[in-house]
Design a protein around this motif. Structure first.
Motif, mmCIF file in Angstrom:
data_model
loop_
_atom_site.group_PDB
_atom_site.id
_atom_site.type_symbol
_atom_site.label_atom_id
_atom_site.label_comp_id
_atom_site.label_asym_id
_atom_site.label_seq_id
_atom_site.Cartn_x
_atom_site.Cartn_y
_atom_site.Cartn_z
ATOM 1 N N GLY A 1 -8.742 -13.739 -0.153
ATOM 2 C CA GLY A 1 -9.636 -13.580 -1.289
ATOM 3 C C GLY A 1 -9.960 -12.145 -1.642
ATOM 4 N N TRP B 1 -5.719 -9.026 -4.887
ATOM 5 C CA TRP B 1 -5.482 -9.565 -6.224
ATOM 6 C C TRP B 1 -4.483 -8.685 -6.971
ATOM 7 C CZ3 TRP B 1 -7.339 -14.246 -6.682
ATOM 8 C CH2 TRP B 1 -8.433 -14.619 -5.911
ATOM 9 N N ASP C 1 -14.188 -10.861 0.646
ATOM 10 C CA ASP C 1 -13.582 -12.029 0.028
ATOM 11 C C ASP C 1 -14.400 -12.449 -1.193
ATOM 12 O OD1 ASP C 1 -12.603 -14.628 -0.574
ATOM 13 O OD2 ASP C 1 -11.826 -14.765 1.474
ATOM 14 N N SER D 1 -14.787 -15.308 -2.428
ATOM 15 C CA SER D 1 -15.555 -16.527 -2.165
ATOM 16 C C SER D 1 -16.846 -16.252 -1.406
ATOM 17 C CB SER D 1 -14.701 -17.523 -1.381
ATOM 18 O OG SER D 1 -14.336 -16.984 -0.128
ATOM 19 N N GLN E 1 -14.724 -28.770 -6.909
ATOM 20 C CA GLN E 1 -14.313 -27.363 -6.942
ATOM 21 C C GLN E 1 -15.091 -26.525 -7.950
ATOM 22 O OE1 GLN E 1 -12.161 -26.223 -4.576
ATOM 23 N NE2 GLN E 1 -12.434 -28.333 -3.880
ATOM 24 N N LYS F 1 -9.186 -25.044 -8.368
ATOM 25 C CA LYS F 1 -8.195 -25.544 -7.427
ATOM 26 C C LYS F 1 -7.555 -26.835 -7.933
ATOM 27 C CE LYS F 1 -5.930 -26.493 -3.628
ATOM 28 N NZ LYS F 1 -4.698 -25.772 -3.248
ATOM 29 N N PHE G 1 -5.784 -21.366 -4.567
ATOM 30 C CA PHE G 1 -7.182 -21.365 -4.145
ATOM 31 C C PHE G 1 -7.372 -22.334 -2.985
ATOM 32 C CE2 PHE G 1 -7.580 -20.245 -8.740
ATOM 33 C CZ PHE G 1 -7.996 -18.945 -8.535
ATOM 34 N N ARG G 2 -8.253 -21.951 -2.077
ATOM 35 C CA ARG G 2 -8.505 -22.767 -0.887
ATOM 36 C C ARG G 2 -9.580 -23.810 -1.175
ATOM 37 N NH1 ARG G 2 -9.795 -17.323 2.198
ATOM 38 N NH2 ARG G 2 -10.728 -17.092 0.132
ATOM 39 N N ASP H 1 -12.962 -21.683 -1.869
ATOM 40 C CA ASP H 1 -12.880 -20.982 -3.149
ATOM 41 C C ASP H 1 -13.501 -21.790 -4.278
ATOM 42 O OD1 ASP H 1 -11.616 -18.715 -2.143
ATOM 43 O OD2 ASP H 1 -9.637 -19.613 -2.306
ATOM 44 N N ASN I 1 -14.006 -20.579 -8.028
ATOM 45 C CA ASN I 1 -12.995 -19.591 -8.407
ATOM 46 C C ASN I 1 -11.879 -20.278 -9.177
ATOM 47 O OD1 ASN I 1 -14.544 -17.907 -6.851
ATOM 48 N ND2 ASN I 1 -13.098 -17.811 -5.147
ATOM 49 N N ARG J 1 -14.859 -15.985 -10.953
ATOM 50 C CA ARG J 1 -15.822 -16.781 -10.192
ATOM 51 C C ARG J 1 -16.959 -17.117 -11.145
ATOM 52 N NH1 ARG J 1 -16.850 -18.288 -5.158
ATOM 53 N NH2 ARG J 1 -18.991 -18.603 -4.440
#
Length: 755
Positions: free
Chosen positions: A336, A339, A359, A361, A410, A575, A600-601, A605, A608, A622
């Motif tokens: 995170g 970029w 990060d 997130s 998400q 996500k 994205f996790r 995330d 995001n 975000r």
């Protein structure tokens, strides 16, 4: 084995052949190109024959590969001049042109130009200072002062010891011992004499100072005022307490623990880029080269580092973005924090690598910029969130439609809230809210909604489908209305702030929000028609002030018609599960181009996502977060504003909004009413004229093509119909068969006997 030089000789020979124009030599004679080409397979033999003495001398014979401009080699043989060598060298742009084309850096940083970012920076700095002061103020009486008192005796002893060592010149003892050990007699005698002088002087100073200090202490203890005694005790405790502090045990603790992040350097970037599996970069680094070119020095930008890089030829930013996880591993940073982005002002090989200190997130909840705003203008961009560099990102809503998609949980609904609240703070906006999940995520905005529904049952789905039908009719009404506006008021044939403020025109902005729209479009009874209506609105309503905000957690062709996903202008993907879902939301080839919401996790995330269409290139954002309490506060403020300006309508006033988009009408019934039974076939232009006479407030300004497009969703097709014009001329024009209207009504109402 073939020698590499043979290839060079063959290349020179071929260049000589091609330098002749259309097979002509410099003297104008024709050259047999077939014979010249045959030399390609004989290059080895020719080279060996040139060095042989057995071949007769043919230096006087012209060779096909020679020309008047041929240059002699060291061996005396003629070597053709390459074409490129005859072209004059271009020096490139002059100094002035290069200066004009250079990029100027901002005199004032971007964050200082933005009022919102500047205020946010000052607020953060003030909060940081206040936190530090409050942190230490709380600990002074309960932690710091007891520590000082406890350490004061040790500090007094340390102070007396230092005075004694100073008096006896103890700091020079090491030098004197060194001189004595190494038998440096002269140096030792000099140091000894220096010590004697220092000790005599310092002994007198100490002897005179001690009685004075003792007298001062007795006076403070028995003769001074209480306030003076308190000040003296405080200074003594602080002074001796600090003097008695161990080196490894500081008095105060840190109010803020700074995150120590390694500085981004060119060596780190080169090594990381070489490790991501791009052959051009890896091979160059293996040869001792960088493989990449740094366009400008690595600098700080926001809470991180920025490196502007030119990638090797043939390597694009998408290639690097595709290997973002590997790049993060090479930089030894969390995913995170890394970029890679393209530069929209440069070529496809220009990479902007931004590496954050933490990060994305873990930046916490992003505060919405309009949380405390009294009102908002929807014709301006709506604040939406921040990008990884901490820069505010916003979304234009007028003349756009917005699609939001993600897996459940998400942050999709939070994104919808931000857009809906922005629209609610503009009192001129008519807000239609449809939350087809049934959890009440948008209930706080019900008080400002013209139409509102929350539920997943068939009645709620039908209500949402009816809204799209009404919006479609509203788009058609607005198209006719805006066509009649004077050119000076509406030169571009689109809604403006000036037009929206003229309430008599009824052309104010209209925002329709459909959360969990997959439940609507996938409905077996209402879904197909709803999808057609939404596609119609998206294509035509953009310039007419009708805005759709669609949110879905299942972006596939069944629950999100391709006609909708392919025509929205602004897309936001959090996500998603795979490539198909990614491209359904972000557009075709987005995944291939490195714009991947699949990276994205889950949960980590949440909030995001990739925002496409609001900026020149897709950007990671975000989103700001509004909980129920914050949404309620904003909604109440918007309600009070609308009430004060008389802008509340429909559901917000408890009215029935079944005909909110205009007078209630049934198109099929109206067409059947204006086409008598005796008229089996009729032109569409005549139907439009009759409808306008029947309901001028609905069908005013309609033409034949309006009838065609309005009847198409009902399955009624137009055909060529012969007839007579008003002036008696026979011609064929587009029209309908009345029997098709009757059949459509019977099918819709389930009354087949009427057909």
């Amino acid at each position: 084995m073939k020698h590499p030089d043979d290839d060079h000789e063959l290349f020179h020979r071929l260049e000589a052949e091609m330098s002749t124009t259309h097979g002509l030599t410099s003297s104008g004679e024709l050259v047999d190109l077939d014979k010249a080409r045959s030399a390609r397979t004989e290059s080895t033999d020719l080279a060996s024959d040139a060095s042989s003495d057995s071949r007769p001398d043919r230096s006087g014979d012209p060779k096909p590969t020679e020309s008047a401009d041929s240059e002699p080699t060291e061996s005396g043989a003629a070597r053709p001049t390459l074409v490129d060598s005859r072209v004059p060298t271009v020096s490139g742009p002059g100094l002035l042109d290069r200066i004009k084309g250079s990029k100027r850096l901002d005199v004032i940083p971007a964050w200082m130009k933005s009022t919102a970012e500047f205020k946010e920076g000052l607020a953060w700095l003030a909060g940081h200072a206040w936190h530090t002061v409050a942190f230490h103020a709380v600990r002074v009486p309960f932690l710091y002062l007891p520590k000082l008192i406890w350490r004061s005796p040790r500090g007094l002893a340390n102070t007396l010891g230092k005075v004694g060592r100073w008096t006896m010149d103890a700091e020079g003892e090491a030098l004197r011992q060194h001189a004595a050990t190494h038998e440096q007699i002269e140096e030792y005698l000099k140091l000894s004499r220096q010590r004697d002088r220092r000790v005599r002087l310092r002994s007198w100073v100490t002897a005179l100072s001690m009685p004075l200090l003792l007298a001062l202490a007795i006076f403070l203890a028995f003769g001074a005022a209480p306030m003076t005694q308190a000040i003296a005790v405080f200074l003594a405790v602080v002074g001796f307490g600090l003097a008695g502090a161990p080196a490894d045990a500081p008095l105060a603790t840190r109010a803020v623990i700074k995150t120590e992040v390694q500085k981004l350097t060119s060596d780190i970037v080169v090594k990381a880029m070489a490790s991501i599996g791009i052959g051009q970069i890896a091979s160059a680094v293996a040869k001792g080269q960088d493989g990449i070119k740094f366009v400008s020095p690595i600098t700080r930008e926001g809470p991180g580092w920025r490196a502007d890089i030119d990638l090797p030829l043939g390597v694009t930013v998408a290639d690097v973005a595709d290997r973002r996880a590997r790049l993060a591993s090479g930089l030894r940073r969390p995913l995170g924090c890394v970029w890679p982005d393209a530069d929209p002002n440069e070529h496809e090989g220009r990479l902007i690598l931004w590496v954050g200190d933490r990060d994305l997130s873990k930046t916490g909840i992003v505060k919405w910029q309009l949380t405390n705003a009294r009102r908002h203008d929807i014709f301006k961009r709506n604040p939406f969130g921040i990008d990884p560099r901490g820069r505010a990102q916003s979304v234009p809503m007028i003349q756009h439609n917005i699609l939001i998609g993600s897996l459940p949980g998400q942050g999709k609904t939070a994104s919808v809230r931000v857009l809906a609240c922005g629209a609610a703070l503009d009192p001129s906006v008519e807000l239609w809210l449809h939350e087809n999940k049934g959890t009440g995520d948008l209930d706080e905005l019900e008080c400002v909604s013209h139409r509102f529904v929350s539920g997943i049952d068939d009645d709620s789905i039908r209500y949402a489908a009816d809204s799209l039908k009404l919006l479609r009719a509203e788009v058609m009404r607005r198209a006719a209305a805006i066509k009649k506006l004077p050119r000076d008021l509406c030169p571009d044939k689109r809604i403006t702030r000036q037009i929206a403020d003229k309430r008599s025109l009824k052309l104010w902005p209209l925002v329709g929000v459909f959360d969990e729209c997959q439940n609507l479009f996938a409905h077996p009874k209402y879904g197909k028609q709803a999808g057609e209506d939404a596609e119609f609105i998206i294509k035509l309503g953009r310039a007419l002030g009708v805005i759709l905000v669609l949110a879905t957690q299942r972006p596939d062709k069944d629950s999100l018609p391709t006609g909708i996903s392919g025509n929205v202008s602004i897309r936001f993907a959090l996500k998603v599960a795979g490539q198909v879902e990614n491209d359904m939301i972000l557009g075709t080839s987005a995944y291939k181009n490195g714009v991947r919401a699949t990276s994205f996790r889950p949960e980590i995330d949440a909030g995001n996502g990739y925002l496409a269409g609001a900026t020149a290139l897709p950007v990671v954002v975000r989103t700001a977060y509004l909980d129920d309490n914050a949404t309620h506060t904003i909604a109440q403020r918007a309600h009070a504003l609308r009430k004060a300006e008389g802008m509340l309508s429909g559901h917000a006033l408890g009215e029935d909004t079944g005909a909110a988009a205009g007078p209630s009408y049934d198109l099929l019934a109206d067409v059947a009413a204006v086409v008598p039974v005796s008229e089996e076939r009729v032109w569409n232009e005549r139907i439009a004229a009759r409808l306008a006479e029947l309901r001028p407030e609905v069908y005013g300004g309609w033409k034949g093509e309006n009838v065609t497009s309005a009847l198409k969703p009902h399955g009624i097709k137009t055909t060529g119909i012969a007839g007579t014009t008003d002036d008696g001329q026979r011609t064929t024009r587009r029209g309908i068969v009345r029997a098709d209207i009757v059949t459509a009504i019977a099918e819709r109402d389930g009354n087949w006997g009427a057909a």
